[in-house]
Design a protein around this motif. Sequence first.
Motif, mmCIF file in Angstrom:
data_model
loop_
_atom_site.group_PDB
_atom_site.id
_atom_site.type_symbol
_atom_site.label_atom_id
_atom_site.label_comp_id
_atom_site.label_asym_id
_atom_site.label_seq_id
_atom_site.Cartn_x
_atom_site.Cartn_y
_atom_site.Cartn_z
ATOM 1 N N GLN A 139 -29.216 17.941 -9.995
ATOM 2 C CA GLN A 139 -30.509 17.564 -9.448
ATOM 3 C C GLN A 139 -31.314 16.734 -10.447
ATOM 4 O O GLN A 139 -31.965 15.757 -10.065
ATOM 5 C CB GLN A 139 -31.306 18.806 -9.031
ATOM 6 C CG GLN A 139 -30.657 19.628 -7.940
ATOM 7 C CD GLN A 139 -29.689 20.688 -8.462
ATOM 8 O OE1 GLN A 139 -29.094 20.575 -9.546
ATOM 9 N NE2 GLN A 139 -29.507 21.745 -7.680
ATOM 10 N N LEU A 140 -31.283 17.116 -11.720
ATOM 11 C CA LEU A 140 -32.011 16.377 -12.739
ATOM 12 C C LEU A 140 -31.328 15.043 -13.024
ATOM 13 O O LEU A 140 -31.994 14.013 -13.168
ATOM 14 C CB LEU A 140 -32.133 17.206 -14.020
ATOM 15 C CG LEU A 140 -32.951 16.578 -15.142
ATOM 16 C CD1 LEU A 140 -34.378 16.289 -14.685
ATOM 17 C CD2 LEU A 140 -32.973 17.496 -16.344
ATOM 18 N N LEU A 141 -30.007 15.034 -13.097
ATOM 19 C CA LEU A 141 -29.279 13.786 -13.339
ATOM 20 C C LEU A 141 -29.534 12.780 -12.218
ATOM 21 O O LEU A 141 -29.742 11.583 -12.475
ATOM 22 C CB LEU A 141 -27.789 14.066 -13.496
ATOM 23 C CG LEU A 141 -27.398 14.965 -14.676
ATOM 24 C CD1 LEU A 141 -25.911 15.259 -14.650
ATOM 25 C CD2 LEU A 141 -27.822 14.359 -15.998
ATOM 26 N N ILE A 142 -29.519 13.268 -10.986
ATOM 27 C CA ILE A 142 -29.787 12.392 -9.835
ATOM 28 C C ILE A 142 -31.194 11.824 -9.934
ATOM 29 O O ILE A 142 -31.416 10.627 -9.706
ATOM 30 C CB ILE A 142 -29.567 13.164 -8.516
ATOM 31 C CG1 ILE A 142 -28.080 13.444 -8.326
ATOM 32 C CG2 ILE A 142 -30.142 12.385 -7.320
ATOM 33 C CD1 ILE A 142 -27.769 14.472 -7.245
ATOM 34 N N ARG A 143 -32.144 12.661 -10.295
ATOM 35 C CA ARG A 143 -33.526 12.188 -10.418
ATOM 36 C C ARG A 143 -33.650 11.113 -11.497
ATOM 37 O O ARG A 143 -34.352 10.116 -11.308
ATOM 38 C CB ARG A 143 -34.444 13.366 -10.724
ATOM 39 C CG ARG A 143 -35.886 12.964 -10.796
ATOM 40 C CD ARG A 143 -36.801 14.131 -10.940
ATOM 41 N NE ARG A 143 -38.158 13.639 -10.932
ATOM 42 C CZ ARG A 143 -39.194 14.409 -11.058
ATOM 43 N NH1 ARG A 143 -39.053 15.702 -11.172
ATOM 44 N NH2 ARG A 143 -40.404 13.900 -11.050
ATOM 45 N N VAL A 144 -33.002 11.308 -12.619
ATOM 46 C CA VAL A 144 -33.067 10.314 -13.693
ATOM 47 C C VAL A 144 -32.425 8.999 -13.233
ATOM 48 O O VAL A 144 -32.952 7.918 -13.509
ATOM 49 C CB VAL A 144 -32.404 10.849 -14.982
ATOM 50 C CG1 VAL A 144 -32.182 9.752 -16.000
ATOM 51 C CG2 VAL A 144 -33.253 11.965 -15.581
ATOM 52 N N ILE A 145 -31.307 9.078 -12.532
ATOM 53 C CA ILE A 145 -30.663 7.860 -12.032
ATOM 54 C C ILE A 145 -31.589 7.151 -11.038
ATOM 55 O O ILE A 145 -31.763 5.933 -11.101
ATOM 56 C CB ILE A 145 -29.301 8.176 -11.385
ATOM 57 C CG1 ILE A 145 -28.309 8.650 -12.453
ATOM 58 C CG2 ILE A 145 -28.746 6.942 -10.653
ATOM 59 C CD1 ILE A 145 -27.033 9.268 -11.901
ATOM 60 N N ARG A 146 -32.182 7.899 -10.132
ATOM 61 C CA ARG A 146 -33.071 7.297 -9.126
ATOM 62 C C ARG A 146 -34.348 6.737 -9.730
ATOM 63 O O ARG A 146 -34.770 5.637 -9.413
ATOM 64 C CB ARG A 146 -33.460 8.341 -8.077
ATOM 65 C CG ARG A 146 -32.413 8.626 -7.072
ATOM 66 C CD ARG A 146 -32.964 9.550 -5.996
ATOM 67 N NE ARG A 146 -31.908 9.929 -5.082
ATOM 68 C CZ ARG A 146 -31.803 11.121 -4.528
ATOM 69 N NH1 ARG A 146 -32.695 12.063 -4.788
ATOM 70 N NH2 ARG A 146 -30.813 11.379 -3.707
ATOM 71 N N GLU A 147 -35.002 7.521 -10.596
ATOM 72 C CA GLU A 147 -36.336 7.169 -11.076
ATOM 73 C C GLU A 147 -36.358 6.527 -12.456
ATOM 74 O O GLU A 147 -37.375 5.973 -12.866
ATOM 75 C CB GLU A 147 -37.219 8.421 -11.092
ATOM 76 C CG GLU A 147 -37.400 9.032 -9.713
ATOM 77 C CD GLU A 147 -38.191 10.322 -9.742
ATOM 78 O OE1 GLU A 147 -38.844 10.632 -10.771
ATOM 79 O OE2 GLU A 147 -38.158 11.040 -8.724
ATOM 80 N N GLY A 148 -35.262 6.639 -13.203
ATOM 81 C CA GLY A 148 -35.224 6.093 -14.552
ATOM 82 C C GLY A 148 -36.006 6.946 -15.533
ATOM 83 O O GLY A 148 -36.495 8.017 -15.202
#
Length: 170
Positions: A101-110
């Motif tokens: 969930q955190l990795l996806i957020r970082v990929i999406r939001e930078g």
Amino acid sequence: MARRTILTSVLSILVLAACSGDGSQTRVPITRDAPQDAPTPEITDPVLRAGQAAYRLRCAHCHGQNGEGQLASTVPNTLNLGMHTVPAHDSSGHTWQHPDQLLIRVIREGIQNPLDQYMMPAFGSDLSDAEIAGLLAYIKLWWSDEQRETQAQRTQNWAATERELGISDD
């Protein structure tokens, strides 16, 4: 929606704080499954091939062709500037310590904090959910079995916490 954003932000901060602690937490040993100069095996799975293509296009120039992280010759200058280095995504890095969930957020939001670390652009408008899933599946090929198991457990724990707080998409 605002409640979900606030709670997700709080969870992100707690996870990042836990991962940057004083070292007293239990850590899985970091190992390399194969030498860095070993040839990459041919990937035939279409999801992993798409993930590999996305990684090579969007990530490799900063995180290394084989997930090894920032180019070693640039690390001293980065550290002298008081900034964090670009992390490795292979088994020597800490990516596996974070839930999906955190990795996806970082990929999406930078990551938009240039005073503390290199900025990472947001790829949410460039990558679909399926492409992000493939990208993460590809990165996970570099981790040891134990690291993948630990990361999967953290992903499950995060999802359970979201459900308990009532912010789950389920």
